[in-house]
Design a protein around this motif. Structure first.
Motif, short mmCIF file in Angstrom:
data_model
loop_
_atom_site.label_atom_id
_atom_site.label_comp_id
_atom_site.label_asym_id
_atom_site.label_seq_id
_atom_site.Cartn_x
_atom_site.Cartn_y
_atom_site.Cartn_z
N LYS A 158 0.78 -1.21 0.01
CA LYS A 158 0.07 -0.06 -0.01
C LYS A 158 0.67 1.29 -0.14
CE LYS A 158 -4.25 -1.59 1.62
NZ LYS A 158 -5.18 -1.80 2.95
N GLU A 159 0.47 2.25 -0.80
CA GLU A 159 1.07 3.60 -0.95
C GLU A 159 0.15 4.58 -0.88
OE1 GLU A 159 3.61 5.21 -4.73
OE2 GLU A 159 5.03 3.94 -3.47
N GLY A 160 0.13 5.34 -0.13
CA GLY A 160 -0.89 6.37 0.14
C GLY A 160 -2.32 5.73 0.11
N GLY A 161 -2.63 4.78 0.86
CA GLY A 161 -3.40 3.87 1.03
C GLY A 161 -4.26 3.08 -0.23
N LYS A 162 -3.41 3.22 -1.24
CA LYS A 162 -3.81 2.53 -2.50
C LYS A 162 -2.83 1.20 -2.66
CE LYS A 162 -5.85 6.25 -5.13
NZ LYS A 162 -6.02 7.19 -6.19
N TRP A 163 -3.35 0.12 -3.24
CA TRP A 163 -2.50 -0.99 -3.76
C TRP A 163 -1.59 -0.69 -4.82
CZ3 TRP A 163 -1.61 -4.92 -0.66
CH2 TRP A 163 -2.18 -5.29 0.49
N LYS A 164 -0.22 -0.74 -4.79
CA LYS A 164 0.74 -0.50 -5.73
C LYS A 164 1.44 -1.75 -6.08
CE LYS A 164 -0.26 3.99 -6.70
NZ LYS A 164 -0.60 4.56 -8.13
N ILE A 165 1.91 -2.08 -7.19
CA ILE A 165 2.74 -3.01 -7.64
C ILE A 165 4.27 -2.73 -7.34
CG2 ILE A 165 3.88 -4.55 -9.52
CD1 ILE A 165 1.04 -3.89 -11.18
N SER A 166 4.90 -3.05 -6.29
CA SER A 166 6.28 -3.01 -5.93
C SER A 166 7.52 -3.67 -6.41
CB SER A 166 6.34 -3.13 -4.44
OG SER A 166 6.15 -4.34 -3.96
N GLU A 167 6.92 -5.07 -7.03
CA GLU A 167 7.82 -5.77 -7.94
C GLU A 167 6.89 -6.68 -8.73
OE1 GLU A 167 11.26 -7.79 -6.10
OE2 GLU A 167 11.00 -6.41 -4.40
N PHE A 168 7.32 -6.87 -9.98
CA PHE A 168 6.85 -7.51 -11.01
C PHE A 168 7.76 -8.46 -11.81
CE2 PHE A 168 5.58 -7.63 -15.53
CZ PHE A 168 4.75 -8.48 -15.57
N MET A 169 7.47 -9.51 -11.87
CA MET A 169 8.56 -10.43 -12.64
C MET A 169 7.62 -11.40 -13.53
SD MET A 169 10.95 -13.30 -11.17
CE MET A 169 12.21 -12.32 -10.71
N ASN A 170 8.17 -11.74 -14.85
CA ASN A 170 7.49 -12.53 -15.52
C ASN A 170 8.51 -13.37 -16.33
OD1 ASN A 170 8.32 -11.34 -18.07
ND2 ASN A 170 6.08 -11.17 -18.90
N ASN A 171 8.19 -14.55 -16.80
CA ASN A 171 9.08 -15.32 -17.55
C ASN A 171 8.12 -16.34 -18.22
OD1 ASN A 171 7.95 -17.49 -15.83
ND2 ASN A 171 10.25 -18.12 -15.18
N GLN A 172 8.87 -16.61 -19.71
CA GLN A 172 8.11 -17.63 -20.48
C GLN A 172 7.55 -19.02 -19.81
OE1 GLN A 172 9.23 -17.30 -24.41
NE2 GLN A 172 7.49 -18.27 -25.25
N SER A 173 6.34 -19.52 -20.11
CA SER A 173 6.28 -21.07 -19.58
C SER A 173 6.85 -21.78 -20.54
CB SER A 173 4.56 -21.17 -19.44
OG SER A 173 4.23 -20.24 -18.55
N SER A 174 7.07 -23.07 -19.93
CA SER A 174 7.71 -23.96 -21.07
C SER A 174 6.57 -24.94 -21.40
CB SER A 174 8.78 -24.81 -20.42
OG SER A 174 8.79 -25.21 -19.23
#
Length: 174
Positions: A158-174
């Motif tokens: 939470k940042e300023g009472g709102k949900w914010k993405i702090s870390e995002f990671m993606n990868n390709q599924s095999s």
């Protein structure tokens, strides 16, 4: 407690349930179990309103923050994408350099969206949402872009009472 410590403390909270859900067992075929665990199971498909604003159904909830991100991504709205992230967020997209902070995240998405029809027509499924201590959350999702499938992991705070993405990671599924 510092934000960095909180993020590192969230990591086991995100990974342990994933492994348990995956059904990995000693001596079994854990590769197949892991493939099944990251296959999108929910029918969520992000869509944006004609004005490009997010149509998240769960405002004030971590799921709503991730849905807003997906809606902005499908709309190709870099400003809205960037606003989904905390100021000190970290983004790690498969095949790209790590982006840290607002300026780097903006540059990354400007490059990603330039001529990316697969990204704009992608479908997204939220697989799991877990809140940790009321101020942090973990969201797992899966996406299909053209013929490629990806799995995503979001850490939110939470940042300023709102949900914010702090870390995002993606990868390709095999």
């Amino acid at each position: 407690m510092s934000k960095v410590f909180q993020r590192w403390a969230l990591l086991p909270a995100a990974i342990v349930p994933v492994l348990l859900v995956a059904g990995c067992d000693v001596g079994g075929d854990s590769t197949q179990a892991m493939k099944a665990a990251v296959t999108p199971t929910g029918p969520y498909t992000a869509s944006a309103s004609p004005t490009g604003t997010a149509t998240a159904t769960a405002a004030g909830h971590p799921r709503g923050a991730v849905e807003s991100y997906f809606n902005a991504l499908k709309a190709g709205n870099v400003d809205q994408i960037v606003s989904a992230f905390a100021r000190d967020a970290v983004v790690e997209i498969d095949g790209e350099a790590t982006a840290e902070g607002t300026r780097a995240i903006r540059n990354l998405y400007q490059q990603q969206l330039h001529g990316a029809t697969d990204l704009l027509s992608a479908t997204h499924s939220i697989v799991d949402v877990r809140t940790v201590g009321g101020e942090n959350a973990v969201v797992r999702s899966g996406s299909k872009q053209g013929q490629s499938r990806f799995r995503e992991l979001f850490l939110l705070g939470k940042e300023g009472g709102k949900w914010k993405i702090s870390e995002f990671m993606n990868n390709q599924s095999s």
